[in-house]
Design an enzyme around this catalytic site. Structure first.
Site, PDB file in Angstrom:
ATOM      1  N   ASP A 216       0.824  -1.202   0.000  1.00 62.32           N
ATOM      2  CA  ASP A 216       0.000   0.000   0.000  1.00 62.32           C
ATOM      3  C   ASP A 216       0.862   1.258   0.000  1.00 62.32           C
ATOM      4  O   ASP A 216       1.858   1.332   0.738  1.00 62.32           O
ATOM      5  CB  ASP A 216      -0.862  -0.035   1.281  1.00 62.32           C
ATOM      6  CG  ASP A 216      -1.946   1.014   1.289  1.00 62.32           C
ATOM      7  OD1 ASP A 216      -2.804   0.976   0.401  1.00 62.32           O
ATOM      8  OD2 ASP A 216      -1.931   1.873   2.186  1.00 62.32           O
ATOM      9  N   GLU A 267      14.683 -15.217   0.883  1.00 60.13           N
ATOM     10  CA  GLU A 267      15.033 -16.236   1.883  1.00 60.13           C
ATOM     11  C   GLU A 267      14.124 -17.451   1.764  1.00 60.13           C
ATOM     12  O   GLU A 267      14.383 -18.500   2.333  1.00 60.13           O
ATOM     13  CB  GLU A 267      14.857 -15.671   3.306  1.00 60.13           C
ATOM     14  CG  GLU A 267      15.844 -14.595   3.679  1.00 60.13           C
ATOM     15  CD  GLU A 267      15.383 -13.850   4.947  1.00 60.13           C
ATOM     16  OE1 GLU A 267      14.446 -14.313   5.635  1.00 60.13           O
ATOM     17  OE2 GLU A 267      15.968 -12.790   5.228  1.00 60.13           O
TER      18      GLU A 267
HETATM   19  C1  NOJ Z   1      -4.419   3.005  -0.837  1.00 62.93           C
HETATM   20  C2  NOJ Z   1      -5.548   2.045  -0.583  1.00 62.93           C
HETATM   21  O1  NOJ Z   1      -5.820   1.335  -1.745  1.00 62.93           O
HETATM   22  C3  NOJ Z   1      -6.695   2.886  -0.105  1.00 62.93           C
HETATM   23  O2  NOJ Z   1      -7.885   2.157  -0.059  1.00 62.93           O
HETATM   24  C4  NOJ Z   1      -6.332   3.457   1.236  1.00 62.93           C
HETATM   25  O3  NOJ Z   1      -7.352   4.320   1.678  1.00 62.93           O
HETATM   26  C5  NOJ Z   1      -5.029   4.244   1.168  1.00 62.93           C
HETATM   27  N1  NOJ Z   1      -4.021   3.582   0.406  1.00 62.93           N
HETATM   28  C6  NOJ Z   1      -4.480   4.477   2.551  1.00 62.93           C
HETATM   29  O4  NOJ Z   1      -3.989   3.272   3.078  1.00 62.93           O
END
Ligand code: NOJ
Ligand code: CA
Length: 552
Positions: A216, A267
């Site tokens: 993310d 790993e």
């Molecule tokens: C990207 C994620 O896909 C989204 O849903 C989220 O709100 C933001 N990052 C923050 O983590």
């Protein structure tokens, strides 16, 4: 060979050609009937995904979380939130997926934690300058009494990017940084303790047998030294921007982090994938996130955001097929996910629809459902013929549109609240998906409960209805995936066919010719046996907003 080995054979870089299906756990299938999808629900429905023919699933976060941002606010990275089940449920789901030859990628949220994470709670009670505060980005405020935020950055979800805390003695204190919601404090990735902690998180899931991670906000972890002021352009995209130098996106220091993670994945025997969620404006910039010793893939958001226009698509596809292979990586393709308007609606919108803004009943531009679905089917028919790896978002195989008419009272996306209802946000693409037309909640569960209300006319998109209709979107996706595999298109090479007209996208991949008509008039169909088409064809013409694969 164990089942897990069967799903992850040593030596195959499976992610190079894989079709990866995104499961948004809270909206996929709900086994205990509380209205929120869960891991046992996923396990029960895996056969449907095996029938569809996907290679892997990616699960949006199901870890312990107060759910302020639907799980992208993690309070414990190494346990399952009781909403979704238990670690045993996870292991059972993983095993059941592997048994069916489906690999499993989990979502990792390293840029920020929840404010309920034990580290953040410790930071709040610790003193300024303490090691506890150093795991996050705490700073003194500006102004005579520190009453102003440390800089002018604006949160992606609206409002400022800083929150002031009250110190242990009750006085107003330091500020902490949150790119997203106030409940999502950013880690300080210059701190070795943070790096060590996440190595442990990676190993925790790798030890359980996962096949990779979707990372993310992969371009956000490192912030520019000194946290200089920055104002995004008024028309920029809040998740990436067109600007070259955004002090919280794409800072070069993040590459060290991923080099380190790559080594952790190495790993483990077999091949595992790291996929970057990095919203950047061009394929060239996106490809900076994939290098032989870093991430394996990055989502191709420049492709997702390209309008339904042949020239624009030709350009972004060509650029992608140059940029990604140039760094030894496969191109990736994606049209929908849990942050954007579903492509069955988006492709029939005239206005721009930036990431996360969403659409609702009062939005100026409203999609035309028939046109949107027709274009979506054609767009997917093009996408699944492209070399590389493709991502699908649950429900798109049913042709689900965005749920535009959600009542305001049902909305849950922090974007909706932080922009004072100016932006609808992302709930419209997150509605629980329909399985059986005649069942409660369309088969999402047995109780009829649903955390977001399902549009009443979604029976027509239910999987059982579509399974019985040979012209359904479900059958189209199933055919496309089977033919893609049979003809080795994921590992193929694209050659453009240039003379079909301005509104036409035409290319060859191996022995398959792909042609899409994005114009308003029918065009002649090239010779060859039609393998699949996004709409039923009559005669030797390709109607408007239709795509076909032919044997050449
Ligand atoms: C990207 C994620 O896909 C989204 O849903 C989220 O709100 C933001 N990052 C923050 O983590
Ligand atoms: Ca449930």
């Amino acid at each position: 060979m164990t089942q897990q080995d069967a799903a992850s054979p040593t030596g195959s870089e499976w992610w190079r050609t894989a079709v990866i299906y995104q499961i948004y756990p809270r909206s996929f299938a709900d086994a205990n009937g509380d209205g929120i999808g869960d891991l046992p629900g996923i396990t029960r429905r895996l056969d449907a995904l095996a029938d569809l023919g996907v290679d892997a699933i990616w699960l949006s976060p199901f870890m312990v979380s107060p759910q302020k941002d639907a799980g992208y606010d993690v309070a414990d990275y190494c346990d399952v939130d009781p909403l979704f089940g238990t670690l045993d449920d996870f292991d059972r789901m993983l095993h059941a997926a592997h048994e069916r030859g489906i690999r499993v990628i989990v979502d990792l949220v390293p840029n920020h934690s929840s404010d309920q994470h034990v580290w953040f709670q410790e930071a709040l009670t610790a003193a300024p300058g303490s090691p506890e505060r150093a795991r996050y980005i705490f700073r003194d405020g500006k102004g005579e009494n520190g009453e102003l935020p440390p800089n002018n950055w604006e949160s992606v979800f609206g409002g400022g990017m800083w929150q002031r805390v009250v110190e242990a003695d009750g006085t107003p204190g330091q500020w902490y940084l949150h790119i997203f919601d106030v409940s999502q404090p950013d880690f300080d990735w210059t701190n070795p303790e943070v790096r060590e902690y996440f190595r442990g998180v990676l190993r925790f899931w790798l030890d359980r047998g996962v096949d990779g991670f979707r990372v993310d906000v992969a371009h956000g972890l490192i912030k520019a030294d000194g946290l200089p002021d920055y104002s995004p352009p008024a028309d920029g995209d809040s998740m990436g921007g067109e600007d070259d130098d955004v002090p919280y996106w794409g800072q070069p220091g993040v590459h060290d982090v991923y080099r380190d993670w790559h080594a952790v994945l190495e790993e483990y025997p077999g091949h595992r994938a790291l996929c970057a969620e990095a919203w950047l404006p061009t394929p060239e910039k996106t490809a900076l996130w994939v290098r032989p010793d870093e991430m394996n893939q990055a989502f191709n958001f420049p492709y997702l955001t390209t309008e339904w226009d042949a020239a624009a698509l030709r350009k972004v596809i060509s650029e992608s097929l140059e940029a990604f292979p140039a760094v030894g990586a496969p191109a990736t393709w994606v049209l929908s996910n849990h942050d954007v308007i579903r492509h069955a609606s988006r492709l029939a919108l005239t206005a721009e629809s930036p990431q996360g803004e969403g659409i609702g009943p009062l939005s100026a531009a409203q999609p035309i459902p028939e046109l949107g679905l027709r274009r979506a089917r054609a767009a997917t028919t093009v996408m699944l013929a492209l070399p590389g790896s493709a991502y699908l978002f649950q429900g798109e195989e049913l042709g689900l549109p965005e749920a535009v008419d959600l009542p305001d009272s049902a909305r849950q996306d922090p974007t909706w609240f932080r922009t004072n209802h100016e932006k609808y946000g992302r709930d419209g693409c997150r509605v629980p998906i329909p399985w059986e037309a005649a069942a409660p909640a369309f088969g999402f569960n047995d109780s009829g409960a649903s955390w977001l209300p399902q549009p009443t006319d979604w029976a027509r998109f239910a999987r059982d209805v579509e399974a019985a209709d040979p012209d359904s979107t479900l059958h189209l996706y199933t055919r496309l995936l089977r033919l893609r595999r049979e003809h080795g298109l994921g590992a193929g090479t694209l050659t453009w066919i240039g003379d079909e007209g301005d509104d036409v996208l035409a290319f060859r991949n191996g022995n398959v010719t792909v042609i899409a008509n994005l114009g308003a008039q029918p065009i002649p169909l090239p010779s060859g046996e039609v393998l699949v088409s996004s709409e039923p064809l009559t005669g030797d013409v390709l109607p408007a907003d239709t795509a076909a694969w032919l044997l050449s």
